[in-house]
Design a protein around this motif. Structure first.
Motif, mmCIF file in Angstrom:
data_model
loop_
_atom_site.group_PDB
_atom_site.id
_atom_site.type_symbol
_atom_site.label_atom_id
_atom_site.label_comp_id
_atom_site.label_asym_id
_atom_site.label_seq_id
_atom_site.Cartn_x
_atom_site.Cartn_y
_atom_site.Cartn_z
ATOM 1 N N LEU A 10 0.841 -1.191 0.000
ATOM 2 C CA LEU A 10 0.000 0.000 0.000
ATOM 3 C C LEU A 10 0.879 1.245 0.000
ATOM 4 O O LEU A 10 1.604 1.509 0.961
ATOM 5 N N LEU A 11 0.846 1.996 -1.088
ATOM 6 C CA LEU A 11 1.685 3.187 -1.240
ATOM 7 C C LEU A 11 1.039 4.356 -0.513
ATOM 8 O O LEU A 11 0.007 4.868 -0.936
ATOM 9 N N ALA A 12 1.647 4.770 0.601
ATOM 10 C CA ALA A 12 1.026 5.796 1.455
ATOM 11 C C ALA A 12 1.988 6.922 1.779
ATOM 12 O O ALA A 12 1.877 7.568 2.816
ATOM 13 N N GLY A 13 2.929 7.187 0.891
ATOM 14 C CA GLY A 13 3.940 8.199 1.179
ATOM 15 C C GLY A 13 3.668 9.549 0.572
ATOM 16 O O GLY A 13 4.467 10.461 0.677
ATOM 17 N N GLY A 14 2.496 9.697 -0.090
ATOM 18 C CA GLY A 14 2.239 10.903 -0.853
ATOM 19 C C GLY A 14 2.127 12.171 -0.024
ATOM 20 O O GLY A 14 1.496 12.183 1.032
ATOM 21 N N GLN A 15 2.726 13.260 -0.543
ATOM 22 C CA GLN A 15 2.648 14.542 0.143
ATOM 23 C C GLN A 15 1.279 15.184 -0.047
ATOM 24 O O GLN A 15 0.771 15.867 0.846
ATOM 25 N N GLY A 16 0.669 14.961 -1.223
ATOM 26 C CA GLY A 16 -0.647 15.553 -1.477
ATOM 27 C C GLY A 16 -0.614 17.060 -1.479
ATOM 28 O O GLY A 16 -1.458 17.717 -0.878
ATOM 29 N N SER A 17 0.365 17.647 -2.197
ATOM 30 C CA SER A 17 0.576 19.093 -2.139
ATOM 31 C C SER A 17 -0.621 19.886 -2.644
ATOM 32 O O SER A 17 -0.829 21.037 -2.241
ATOM 33 N N ARG A 18 -1.457 19.277 -3.510
ATOM 34 C CA ARG A 18 -2.620 20.008 -4.024
ATOM 35 C C ARG A 18 -3.695 20.200 -2.965
ATOM 36 O O ARG A 18 -4.643 20.957 -3.169
ATOM 37 N N LEU A 19 -3.555 19.515 -1.817
ATOM 38 C CA LEU A 19 -4.490 19.740 -0.708
ATOM 39 C C LEU A 19 -4.027 20.876 0.200
ATOM 40 O O LEU A 19 -4.630 21.134 1.236
ATOM 41 N N GLY A 20 -2.948 21.536 -0.196
ATOM 42 C CA GLY A 20 -2.518 22.752 0.485
ATOM 43 C C GLY A 20 -2.331 22.602 1.979
ATOM 44 O O GLY A 20 -1.599 21.731 2.456
ATOM 45 N N ALA A 21 -3.023 23.457 2.741
ATOM 46 C CA ALA A 21 -2.838 23.516 4.193
ATOM 47 C C ALA A 21 -3.198 22.208 4.885
ATOM 48 O O ALA A 21 -2.678 21.918 5.970
ATOM 49 N N LEU A 22 -4.056 21.395 4.267
ATOM 50 C CA LEU A 22 -4.468 20.151 4.924
ATOM 51 C C LEU A 22 -3.329 19.149 5.023
ATOM 52 O O LEU A 22 -3.350 18.261 5.876
ATOM 53 N N THR A 23 -2.326 19.266 4.139
ATOM 54 C CA THR A 23 -1.209 18.322 4.162
ATOM 55 C C THR A 23 0.123 19.015 4.463
ATOM 56 O O THR A 23 1.182 18.490 4.155
ATOM 57 N N SER A 24 0.058 20.181 5.074
ATOM 58 C CA SER A 24 1.305 20.869 5.419
ATOM 59 C C SER A 24 2.048 20.163 6.542
ATOM 60 O O SER A 24 3.265 20.296 6.680
ATOM 61 N N LYS A 25 1.316 19.383 7.354
ATOM 62 C CA LYS A 25 1.945 18.717 8.500
ATOM 63 C C LYS A 25 1.769 17.206 8.486
ATOM 64 O O LYS A 25 2.391 16.508 9.289
ATOM 65 N N ILE A 26 0.905 16.686 7.596
ATOM 66 C CA ILE A 26 0.670 15.244 7.560
ATOM 67 C C ILE A 26 0.578 14.768 6.112
ATOM 68 O O ILE A 26 0.302 15.548 5.212
ATOM 69 N N ALA A 27 0.813 13.489 5.899
ATOM 70 C CA ALA A 27 0.706 12.904 4.571
ATOM 71 C C ALA A 27 -0.754 12.816 4.150
ATOM 72 O O ALA A 27 -1.657 12.700 4.984
ATOM 73 N N LEU A 123 -0.618 -7.427 -4.724
ATOM 74 C CA LEU A 123 -1.568 -6.351 -5.004
ATOM 75 C C LEU A 123 -0.898 -5.026 -4.650
ATOM 76 O O LEU A 123 -0.418 -4.839 -3.533
ATOM 77 N N ILE A 124 -0.829 -4.117 -5.626
ATOM 78 C CA ILE A 124 -0.249 -2.786 -5.407
ATOM 79 C C ILE A 124 -1.388 -1.780 -5.320
ATOM 80 O O ILE A 124 -2.229 -1.691 -6.221
ATOM 81 N N LEU A 125 -1.422 -0.992 -4.227
ATOM 82 C CA LEU A 125 -2.519 -0.062 -3.968
ATOM 83 C C LEU A 125 -2.004 1.331 -3.664
ATOM 84 O O LEU A 125 -0.884 1.499 -3.198
ATOM 85 N N SER A 126 -2.870 2.308 -3.879
ATOM 86 C CA SER A 126 -2.619 3.655 -3.387
ATOM 87 C C SER A 126 -3.384 3.842 -2.087
ATOM 88 O O SER A 126 -4.503 3.346 -1.935
ATOM 89 N N GLY A 127 -2.788 4.562 -1.153
ATOM 90 C CA GLY A 127 -3.433 4.795 0.135
ATOM 91 C C GLY A 127 -4.238 6.065 0.192
ATOM 92 O O GLY A 127 -4.625 6.509 1.278
#
Length: 382
Positions: A10-27, A123-127
């Motif tokens: 399960l690939l769960a390392g994404g920064q998710g930069s397009r979520l802006g302030a919601l991902t400034s401190k968490i993945a 099985l390869i997944l996105s988290g």
């Protein structure tokens, strides 16, 4: 260790930069969603409901919250002896250490984990996607086709096709004849969902060869799948027709959250036959004060509502103060809207505070959704 039929990575390392302030401190996979859940809950629940009891969670960006949240996997019944959830961050070796260079590289750096369990299929997944899928049906298709790789796909609107990996498949048997990552002019609207089942020996050989290719970006969509296709491997599609959303932007996060409301939402959080599980500790029941008003809302445990909430999602321990109004908004865990404040079309991060009598957001749907980051306090002058 006993041989597994299928394990999940399960690939769960994404920064998710397009979520802006919601991902400034968490993945991104750790972002709260739907009141009492985090985005990663959906993939982990799918694994548990599909009988896949061995899951490697590959983390990278700001992993602490995700590590502590997933823990042993007990909340998803993934803590059985000889199975369970394993957190797999980047690590140093005698040759050095580095961040994961791409989705394929993340799995390559953890081939020892795969080989330890010796599965027939991986099985390869996105988290960071929201959906409900029984992976057993996809695995059955993979086995019946004697496939080397099966890619889960679904039709998307033609105007959105250039955002995805696009697949052209034979209409008779579903075998893949062409794969193009984010084409400018797509010749198909069948999009890869980023969910793959590999025969384990094919995956291991492909990743070990990819390491030696200096031209590779070490990504499944850009490199591994086109190479397997070019080598004449047996690649097939598995078409999924259910609810699936990538809440990777503020607009899609807000829209998908609002779609949970109403008597018959497209994605039903209350479906007991395929439950979404969560590692949220039990909190006291929510409380609605004598002047509190709630209309068309999801209200989680621990909430206190003294004012008015309409068409909104109130996550665990959030508070709406006296005379405050919250409309078309999402309050993530611990968010507080103080007395007299008016919040409309906004997302408040975890433990964010809107001070007394502050007006935040706009009823104008042409304007962007207002977003307040985790732990941020919005006063009258801000």
């Amino acid at each position: 260790m006993s041989k597994k039929e299928c394990i999940a990575m399960l690939l769960a390392g994404g920064q998710g930069s397009r979520l802006g302030a919601l991902t400034s401190k968490i993945a991104k996979p750790a972002v709260s969603f739907g009141g009492k859940f985090r985005i990663i809950d959906f993939s982990l629940s799918n694994c548990a409901n599909s009988g896949i009891d061995t899951v490697g969670v590959l983390t990278q960006y700001r992993p602490y919250l995700l590590h502590s949240y997933v823990g042993s996997g007990e909340a998803w019944d993934l803590d059985e002896r000889g199975a369970g959830v394993s957190i797999l961050p980047p690590y140093a070796t005698q040759e050095g250490g580095a961040w994961y260079a791409g989705t394929a590289d993340a799995v390559t750096q953890n081939l020892d984990y795969i080989k330890l369990h010796d599965p027939k299929y991986v099985l390869i997944l996105s988290g960071d996607h929201l959906y409900r899928m029984d992976y057993r049906k996809m695995l059955k298709t993979h086995i019946e086709n004697n496939a080397d790789l099966t890619v889960s796909v679904m039709p998307v609107p033609w105007e959105e096709a250039s955002r995805f990996g696009i697949i052209t498949a034979d209409e008779n048997d579903g075998h893949i004849v062409k794969f193009t990552e984010k084409p400018e002019k797509p010749d198909s609207n069948l999009a890869s969902m980023g969910i793959y089942i590999f025969s384990a020996d094919v995956l291991i050989d492909a990743l070990e060869a990819d390491v030696l290719d200096q031209r590779s970006s070490h990504d499944f969509g850009n490199d591994i799948i086109p190479k397997l296709l070019g080598d004449g491997k047996r690649l097939y599609t598995y078409e999924f027709n259910g609810f699936w959303k990538d809440v990777g932007t503020i607009a899609s996060f807000h829209e998908t959250s609002m779609d949970l409301l109403g008597p018959n939402p497209e994605f039903d959080l209350y479906d007991k036959s395929f439950p979404i599980m969560s590692n949220v500790t039990t909190r006291p029941p929510h409380y609605i004060g004598p002047d509190g008003r709630v209309e068309d809302c999801l209200v989680s445990n621990g909430c206190k509502i003294f004012g008015t909430a309409r068409h909104s999602i109130l996550s665990t321990d959030s508070v709406v103060g006296e005379r405050a109004i919250v409309e078309d908004s999402i309050l993530l865990p611990g968010a507080v809207v103080k007395a007299g404040a008016h919040v409309v079309r906004a997302i408040l991060g975890e433990n964010a505070v809107v001070e007394e009598d502050v007006k935040l957001g706009s009823v104008d749907s042409t304007k962007d959704t207002a977003v307040v980051g985790n732990d941020v306090v919005i006063g009258k002058g801000e």
